[in-house]
Design a protein around this motif. Structure first.
Motif, mmCIF file in Angstrom:
data_model
loop_
_atom_site.group_PDB
_atom_site.id
_atom_site.type_symbol
_atom_site.label_atom_id
_atom_site.label_comp_id
_atom_site.label_asym_id
_atom_site.label_seq_id
_atom_site.Cartn_x
_atom_site.Cartn_y
_atom_site.Cartn_z
ATOM 1 N N PHE A 180 -2.387 4.259 21.374
ATOM 2 C CA PHE A 180 -1.174 3.993 21.611
ATOM 3 C C PHE A 180 -0.176 3.974 20.636
ATOM 4 N N LEU A 181 -0.610 3.306 19.310
ATOM 5 C CA LEU A 181 0.334 3.256 18.259
ATOM 6 C C LEU A 181 0.314 4.664 17.754
ATOM 7 N N ALA A 182 -0.600 5.422 17.446
ATOM 8 C CA ALA A 182 -0.858 6.726 17.101
ATOM 9 C C ALA A 182 0.128 7.808 17.844
ATOM 10 N N VAL A 183 0.112 7.702 18.993
ATOM 11 C CA VAL A 183 1.062 8.521 20.052
ATOM 12 C C VAL A 183 2.700 8.147 19.774
ATOM 13 N N ALA A 184 2.762 6.922 19.252
ATOM 14 C CA ALA A 184 4.188 6.440 19.175
ATOM 15 C C ALA A 184 4.710 6.898 18.216
ATOM 16 N N ILE A 185 3.945 6.686 16.810
ATOM 17 C CA ILE A 185 4.478 6.975 15.514
ATOM 18 C C ILE A 185 4.531 8.702 15.335
ATOM 19 N N PRO A 186 5.680 9.274 14.644
ATOM 20 C CA PRO A 186 5.754 10.530 14.477
ATOM 21 C C PRO A 186 5.265 11.111 13.678
ATOM 22 N N SER A 187 4.931 10.744 12.318
ATOM 23 C CA SER A 187 4.180 11.199 11.342
ATOM 24 C C SER A 187 3.599 10.184 10.513
ATOM 25 N N ILE A 188 2.468 10.748 9.474
ATOM 26 C CA ILE A 188 2.254 9.821 8.354
ATOM 27 C C ILE A 188 3.325 9.894 7.195
ATOM 28 N N GLY A 189 3.897 11.038 6.892
ATOM 29 C CA GLY A 189 4.766 10.990 5.504
ATOM 30 C C GLY A 189 6.018 9.931 6.005
ATOM 31 N N SER A 190 6.027 9.759 7.084
ATOM 32 C CA SER A 190 7.332 8.920 7.366
ATOM 33 C C SER A 190 6.977 7.597 7.268
ATOM 34 N N VAL A 191 5.984 7.125 7.233
ATOM 35 C CA VAL A 191 5.756 5.674 7.212
ATOM 36 C C VAL A 191 4.836 5.328 5.917
ATOM 37 N N GLY A 192 4.308 6.531 5.449
ATOM 38 C CA GLY A 192 3.463 6.214 4.219
ATOM 39 C C GLY A 192 4.139 5.216 2.821
ATOM 40 N N GLY A 193 5.433 5.333 2.551
ATOM 41 C CA GLY A 193 6.128 4.451 1.873
ATOM 42 C C GLY A 193 5.997 2.913 2.335
ATOM 43 N N LEU A 194 6.538 3.035 3.524
ATOM 44 C CA LEU A 194 6.435 1.470 4.143
ATOM 45 C C LEU A 194 5.169 0.771 4.339
ATOM 46 N N VAL A 195 4.095 1.698 4.732
ATOM 47 C CA VAL A 195 2.733 1.168 4.739
ATOM 48 C C VAL A 195 2.315 0.596 3.367
ATOM 49 N N GLY A 196 2.788 1.547 2.301
ATOM 50 C CA GLY A 196 2.219 1.110 0.879
ATOM 51 C C GLY A 196 3.017 -0.037 0.422
ATOM 52 N N GLY A 197 4.323 -0.161 0.768
ATOM 53 C CA GLY A 197 4.914 -1.555 0.297
ATOM 54 C C GLY A 197 4.670 -2.819 0.987
ATOM 55 N N ILE A 198 4.115 -2.565 2.239
ATOM 56 C CA ILE A 198 3.711 -3.951 2.862
ATOM 57 C C ILE A 198 2.149 -4.366 2.258
ATOM 58 N N SER A 199 1.332 -3.122 2.138
ATOM 59 C CA SER A 199 0.066 -3.547 1.517
ATOM 60 C C SER A 199 -0.091 -3.756 -0.068
ATOM 61 N N LEU A 200 0.919 -3.550 -0.754
ATOM 62 C CA LEU A 200 0.864 -3.554 -2.190
ATOM 63 C C LEU A 200 0.691 -4.855 -2.539
ATOM 64 N N PRO A 201 1.381 -6.199 -2.061
ATOM 65 C CA PRO A 201 0.960 -7.431 -2.724
ATOM 66 C C PRO A 201 -0.656 -7.627 -2.452
ATOM 67 N N VAL A 202 -1.415 -7.211 -1.514
ATOM 68 C CA VAL A 202 -2.717 -7.284 -1.422
ATOM 69 C C VAL A 202 -3.662 -6.658 -2.336
ATOM 70 N N THR A 203 -3.012 -5.732 -2.967
ATOM 71 C CA THR A 203 -3.781 -4.660 -3.727
ATOM 72 C C THR A 203 -3.431 -5.210 -5.361
ATOM 73 N N LEU A 204 -1.998 -5.292 -5.595
ATOM 74 C CA LEU A 204 -1.540 -5.359 -6.912
ATOM 75 C C LEU A 204 -1.138 -6.791 -7.346
ATOM 76 N N ALA A 205 -0.673 -7.701 -6.471
ATOM 77 C CA ALA A 205 -0.140 -9.011 -6.938
ATOM 78 C C ALA A 205 -0.931 -10.165 -6.639
ATOM 79 N N TYR A 206 -1.565 -10.355 -5.227
ATOM 80 C CA TYR A 206 -1.905 -11.513 -4.987
ATOM 81 C C TYR A 206 -3.282 -11.815 -5.904
ATOM 82 N N PRO A 207 -4.221 -10.652 -6.214
ATOM 83 C CA PRO A 207 -5.334 -10.914 -7.022
ATOM 84 C C PRO A 207 -4.921 -11.788 -8.585
#
Length: 549
Positions: free
Chosen positions: A467-494
């Motif tokens: 359902f979410l895949a049908v709603a979201i228009p493209s990957i490039g449009s949300v790539g930066g947002l997803v990268g920003g949200i997940s960045l602390p898990v990858t680069l900061a919290y450890p």
């Protein structure tokens, strides 16, 4: 003076002194009677764990608190046995400091759910399994979007940003591997949220880590559904041919086909059981990435391409476009939310800690990842320049510009490999969500999920992602947002968790390094999220929500 003899002792024969006068023994009437020693001593009750907890994340690979089998002593009954009390086995993961029994009692706080949940249900992993899982989760569709970031950053800053991000995330990966096992208490942190709770407290861990971790898993699965569904349509068109008159499915129906296949494959019980799936996903990802950049480089460059960075008319637009491009690079390096989960599938002991095979497998996996990501980003940008579409990246450019001069076999093979990789990667990124959903049931019911309930939960997640895949228009449009949200898990919290658990020397090199990386990671995370929201808002009129292509 006569000798003192205990009242309950055996009479002593009188001995003669120097004058041959017998010495009369004198009884001590005030002495305490000696308690006779029994022939055998009953063993103390053993400290044992339930069978379901033998592979708890708090323990090593064997039942640590269960005593060895007691072999009857061959010593006669009227003599004192050598080992009257059964010997407790010292946990192999524990350090020799302190009493073994005291250390064992510290590990009795077990979680019976660990033997019921898909991540910690099986602990027979090895370095090969770790390499397969790390490679499958670390390379895939996100690499195809990397050339899009180069269209804004340019050659120099694009390569610098990619190199720094790769080194940074590899360092934090190493930190997580080392923090998985606490050598002082013997506890293994089998989930990312568990180690955050141990460092920051349960409430802070949920506020800081729960949303990014779940968002990273769900967001990646949504992107995989988009890639898998759209590529399935391209594969059908390639196989059918241009003269095909068969009516094809709509994009929504292709998304549904991929989601159904992912739900069917997700019925494998635990993380170790999908090691073969991860191997297939790793091989397919390496093959199609290599084919795409080699074919693109070997062909002639497109006429009229340019490598000048694309910038908006306003300074604000330029700033947020740069930040969004950096967020796309951060999105390419995902998978840190699975490091502890992958390492939790391995046995561990004091002599053979799980961090050794885990790091060995990770080094092999990331060597392959580097050999794929850098040529893909650099070669893709060299071949297509500013003509790379933001929606789909290198994959869209490959199909748009190389279909006419590339054989249909190569085009169909690439499409098939992308579909298989998307299905394989879906399983490992969905596993933390399966684990979370099943843990809600086991906490309330105090028993493992039945097979039919597991099917329902995983189907619910798979079709929710559809359902979410049908709603979201493209990957490039949300790539930066997803990268920003997940960045602390990858680069900061450890980095912050390393400072809290390892306690390096204050104002030392490691102290400065981790503080600077952790704070910088948080600042970049906020900046990338703001840029991602801004780009989505500015391009909202171009996006067609609930209309997949």
């Amino acid at each position: 003076m006569g000798e003192v003899v205990d009242a309950n002792s055996t009479p002593v024969t009188p001995r003669l002194n120097a004058n041959s006068t017998p010495v009369t023994p004198r009884l001590n009437t005030n002495s305490t009677p000696v308690t006779p020693r029994p022939a055998s001593v009953s063993p103390t009750p053993p400290i044992s764990a339930p069978p379901s907890q033998f592979h708890s994340p708090s323990l090593s690979r064997s039942p640590l608190l269960t005593p060895d089998h007691i072999v009857p002593s061959k010593t006669p009954r009227n003599s004192t046995p050598r080992n009257a009390t059964p010997r407790l086995r010292t946990p192999r993961f524990m350090t020799p400091l302190g009493s073994p029994l005291r250390r064992a009692l510290q590990l009795t706080k077990l979680d019976p759910q660990d033997a019921w949940l898909p991540i910690t249900e099986s602990r027979n992993g090895n370095a090969w399994y770790a390499a397969f899982h790390c490679l499958c989760s670390g390379i895939g569709f996100q690499a195809l979007v990397l050339p899009v970031s180069f269209t804004v950053l340019g050659w120099a800053w694009g390569i610098i940003a990619l190199t720094v991000a790769f080194a940074w995330q590899l360092y934090t990966f190493y930190l997580l591997v080392q923090l998985h096992e606490n050598t002082e208490t013997g506890i293994r942190y089998s989930r990312y949220l568990q180690i955050m709770s141990a460092n920051f407290g349960e409430k802070k861990a949920k506020w800081l880590g729960l949303f990014p971790i779940l968002y990273l898993s769900i967001g990646t699965c949504v992107a995989l559904n988009i890639i898998g569904g759209s590529t399935s349509k391209l594969f059908f068109q390639t196989v059918c041919g241009q003269s095909c008159t068969v009516k094809t499915l709509t994009p929504v129906e292709w998304y549904l086909v991929f989601a159904s296949a992912a739900v069917l494959l997700s019925q494998l019980p635990n993380l170790n059981s999908i090691a073969g799936v991860s191997l297939i996903g790793s091989v397919t990802a390496v093959v199609y990435c290599t084919i795409m950049w080699m074919v693109s480089v070997n062909k002639d460059r497109l006429p009229g391409i340019t490598y000048k960075p694309v910038r908006g008319p306003k300074e604000v637009d330029r700033l947020f476009e740069v930040l969004n491009s950096l967020g796309i690079i951060a999105f390419a390096f995902r998978g840190h939310n699975l490091v502890l989960e992958i390492q939790a599938t391995m046995p561990s002991s004091e002599k053979h800690p799980s961090r050794v095979p885990m790091w060995k497998g990770a080094k092999a996996a990331y060597a392959v990842i580097a050999a794929c990501l850098f040529p893909l980003a650099i070669g893709g940008f060299w071949a297509y320049g500013q003509r790379i579409p933001k929606n789909g990246g290198l994959q869209s450019a490959f199909y748009a510009y190389r279909r006419s001069d590339t054989s249909e076999f190569i085009m169909g093979l690439v499409s098939l490999l992308i579909i298989i990789n998307a299905l394989s990667s879906f399983q490992i990124y969905a596993m933390p969500m399966f684990d979370e959903l099943e843990s809600i049931f086991t906490k309330r019911m105090k028993k493992p999920c039945q097979w039919w309930l597991r099917i329902i939960l995983r189907a619910f997640f798979g079709y929710g992602v559809f359902f979410l895949a049908v709603a979201i228009p493209s990957i490039g449009s949300v790539g930066g947002l997803v990268g920003g949200i997940s960045l602390p898990v990858t680069l900061a919290y450890p980095c912050f968790m390393w400072l809290r658990m390892k306690k390096p020397k204050k104002y030392g090199k490691m102290w400065y390094l981790n503080w600077s990386l952790g704070i910088t990671g948080l600042i970049l995370s906020v900046s990338f999220m703001a840029a991602g929201v801004y780009v989505i808002k500015e391009n909202d009129s171009k996006f067609e929500w609930f209309k997949p292509k």
